[in-house]
Design an enzyme around this catalytic site. Sequence first.
Site, short mmCIF file in Angstrom:
data_model
loop_
_atom_site.label_atom_id
_atom_site.label_comp_id
_atom_site.label_asym_id
_atom_site.label_seq_id
_atom_site.Cartn_x
_atom_site.Cartn_y
_atom_site.Cartn_z
N SER A 1 1.03 -1.36 -0.05
CA SER A 1 -0.01 0.23 0.08
C SER A 1 0.78 1.47 -0.12
O SER A 1 -0.13 2.58 -0.03
CB SER A 1 -0.71 -0.22 1.08
OG SER A 1 -0.19 -0.09 3.20
N ASN B 1 -2.14 -2.56 12.64
CA ASN B 1 -3.76 -2.34 13.07
C ASN B 1 -4.72 -1.38 13.55
O ASN B 1 -5.75 -0.31 13.84
CB ASN B 1 -4.23 -3.77 13.41
CG ASN B 1 -3.71 -4.70 12.32
OD1 ASN B 1 -3.30 -4.67 11.77
ND2 ASN B 1 -4.33 -5.96 13.14
N HIS C 1 -40.54 22.20 -11.41
CA HIS C 1 -40.59 20.65 -12.52
C HIS C 1 -38.77 21.78 -13.72
O HIS C 1 -39.67 21.25 -14.69
CB HIS C 1 -41.74 20.76 -13.00
CG HIS C 1 -43.32 20.73 -11.55
ND1 HIS C 1 -42.92 19.23 -11.23
CD2 HIS C 1 -43.29 21.11 -10.60
CE1 HIS C 1 -43.87 18.75 -9.88
NE2 HIS C 1 -43.80 20.46 -9.39
N SER D 1 -13.34 26.47 -27.22
CA SER D 1 -13.25 25.31 -27.09
C SER D 1 -11.72 25.07 -29.00
O SER D 1 -11.84 26.75 -29.44
CB SER D 1 -14.12 25.76 -28.32
OG SER D 1 -14.09 24.49 -29.65
N LYS E 1 -16.84 29.25 -28.99
CA LYS E 1 -17.44 28.79 -27.60
C LYS E 1 -16.73 29.72 -26.70
O LYS E 1 -15.64 30.47 -26.27
CB LYS E 1 -17.00 27.44 -27.82
CG LYS E 1 -17.64 26.83 -29.00
CD LYS E 1 -19.34 26.80 -28.91
CE LYS E 1 -20.06 25.99 -27.59
NZ LYS E 1 -19.86 24.93 -27.30
N ASN F 1 -16.97 27.61 -22.56
CA ASN F 1 -17.44 26.95 -21.83
C ASN F 1 -17.37 27.08 -20.47
O ASN F 1 -16.11 27.10 -19.75
CB ASN F 1 -17.35 25.09 -22.62
CG ASN F 1 -17.39 25.16 -24.11
OD1 ASN F 1 -18.05 25.92 -24.83
ND2 ASN F 1 -16.67 25.12 -24.75
N GLU G 1 -19.64 21.90 -15.51
CA GLU G 1 -19.27 21.08 -15.52
C GLU G 1 -18.94 19.75 -14.69
O GLU G 1 -19.43 18.88 -14.15
CB GLU G 1 -18.97 20.87 -17.04
CG GLU G 1 -20.49 20.95 -18.23
CD GLU G 1 -19.41 21.57 -19.28
OE1 GLU G 1 -20.31 20.69 -19.88
OE2 GLU G 1 -18.93 22.35 -19.86
N TYR H 1 -9.81 -6.62 12.75
CA TYR H 1 -8.52 -6.02 11.41
C TYR H 1 -9.14 -7.81 10.08
O TYR H 1 -8.88 -8.33 10.39
CB TYR H 1 -7.34 -5.79 11.96
CG TYR H 1 -6.77 -5.14 10.42
CD1 TYR H 1 -7.08 -4.18 9.54
CD2 TYR H 1 -6.03 -6.14 9.38
CE1 TYR H 1 -6.17 -3.61 8.42
CE2 TYR H 1 -5.51 -5.81 8.05
CZ TYR H 1 -5.16 -4.20 8.15
OH TYR H 1 -4.84 -3.94 6.84
N GLN I 1 -7.33 -2.33 3.92
CA GLN I 1 -6.42 -1.37 3.20
C GLN I 1 -6.88 -0.68 2.05
O GLN I 1 -6.19 0.06 1.24
CB GLN I 1 -5.64 -2.01 2.48
CG GLN I 1 -3.85 -1.52 1.91
CD GLN I 1 -3.42 -2.39 2.20
OE1 GLN I 1 -2.28 -2.83 2.27
NE2 GLN I 1 -2.88 -2.84 0.48
N1 ARG Z 1 -1.64 -1.40 5.28
C1 ARG Z 1 -1.92 -1.89 6.35
C2 ARG Z 1 -3.14 -0.99 6.03
O1 ARG Z 1 -2.86 -0.30 4.94
C3 ARG Z 1 -1.82 -1.67 7.37
C4 ARG Z 1 -1.87 -2.67 8.33
C5 ARG Z 1 -1.89 -4.05 7.77
N2 ARG Z 1 -1.80 -4.92 9.11
C6 ARG Z 1 -2.04 -6.09 9.07
N3 ARG Z 1 -2.36 -6.69 9.84
N4 ARG Z 1 -1.08 -6.91 7.78
O2 ARG Z 1 -4.59 -1.93 6.34
#
Ligand code: ARG
Length: 472
Positions: free
Chosen positions: A22, A109, A155, A276, A282, A284, A289, A316, A321
């Site tokens: 992540s 966690n 309406h 445009s 144009k 816009n 939008e 958890y 994630q």
């Molecule tokens: N990258 C993980 C998340 O965003 C962190 C927690 C990971 N915990 C674990 N037990 N693998 O949730």
Amino acid sequence: MTLWHGRLGDTPADELLAYTASLPFDRRLAEDDLTGSRAHVRGLVRSGLVSADDGAILLAALERVGVELADGTFGFRPGDEDIHTAVERRVTEIAGDVGARLHTGRSRNDQVATDLRLFAKRELTALAGLVVALEEVLAARAESAGDAYLPGYTHLQRAQPVLLAHHLLAHGWALARDVDRLTDARRRLDVSPLGAGALAGSSLPLDPDGVASDLGFAGRFENSLDAVSDRDFVAEALFALTLTAVHLSRMGEELVLWSTEEWGFATLADAYATGSSMLPQKKNPDIAELARGKAGRLIGDLTGLLATLKGLPLSYNRDLQEDKEPLFDAVDQLRGGLVALAGVYTTVTFDLAAMRRAADGPTGAAVDLAEWLVERGMPFREAHALVAGLVRDSVERRVPLAELVSAHPALGDAAVELLGPGVAVTRRSTPGGAGPGPVADQLARFAATVAAQRRAIGDAAGGGGRGGVVVG
Ligand code: ARG
């Protein structure tokens, strides 16, 4: 090397790391991760789990990590699964053996839940401030709109004239509720999960209350399972952000309509309009939008997160994630929209003559005729039918309504005055109504509401506003 290599005999497959990492997105939590770790270390020292000397070494290492992250010299490694791993790995490189004490009594966690709450607290406050800024723009435009009026629609058909100030403040009140919701979501998420460990707390004498107050949270978790698995705060924040985006979308749609040649109520400032690439003539309304378009994206962020949460057993699960990207996306997109629309509303020119012409159509005062008859004793249903008949007659026989009113024995010339330009809007006199009396009152009430919100956000921001290391 992973944080969990001791349990598994083999090194992790590249595919595993590629799929589960992540870091590409949670590096955005770096600043909050460091804040959480510093408080954690101070808690360990208070509890006697780490000596004061070791605590100082850990804090100094965290400090240096912060500098490296801020100035871009932090070296991420392929094995850094997430920001928590990267920071702990680097602290250990800097602090040597002492680094191995950093994660005492803590799990990623409770750590990640802490980081995300710190992030959400700060961002919700900052966004609420931007919503208030947009309210202030609307309030200023409403204030200076004076007695300008336009057709009010139901309406999308012309219904009754309303003051332009009244119309603008209708959006303002929706935004004021958004600020309430953002503030309320922030208040409820102001709980520290740190000390919940992986899911069950710890055998070590941690100090979750002290850590919570060190981090500026209003309190600590009540239940460790809940602490690591609860993402209600993300869902609530996303709903508050999404509903705000839906309001911006409706404002955007209105600006799109108003700036058409067909409508002609508004001209966007050149700096807030686009051209445009092919059609030379144009101009816009792209900001409007996109304010409309991006609401769909935030709705996706919200519903995606809810879908992630719906089947999860306690406590958890790695699915959690998936909480971060929707929140980051919603925060970024809404921030952009709020800033851009504030610019649009500050600079747009309203064509007051076009609004007036549209509102002064002969039937805008039809209900005033009926109410005039009610004031003279006629039951409303009868009065409604009488005026409806005159309107139909006027349309079908192409006779001006005023002529028919003048000739009608129950109405006459006194009633014709109701049809004069600009008269109908002045007759909306009830509290919260669209005429000059109640709107003057409303302007004052709205100004007071916005000022109170501005003050409350100043307090919540702690004077600091949004800070944070930007990690590229
Ligand atoms: N990258 C993980 C998340 O965003 C962190 C927690 C990971 N915990 C674990 N037990 N693998 O949730």
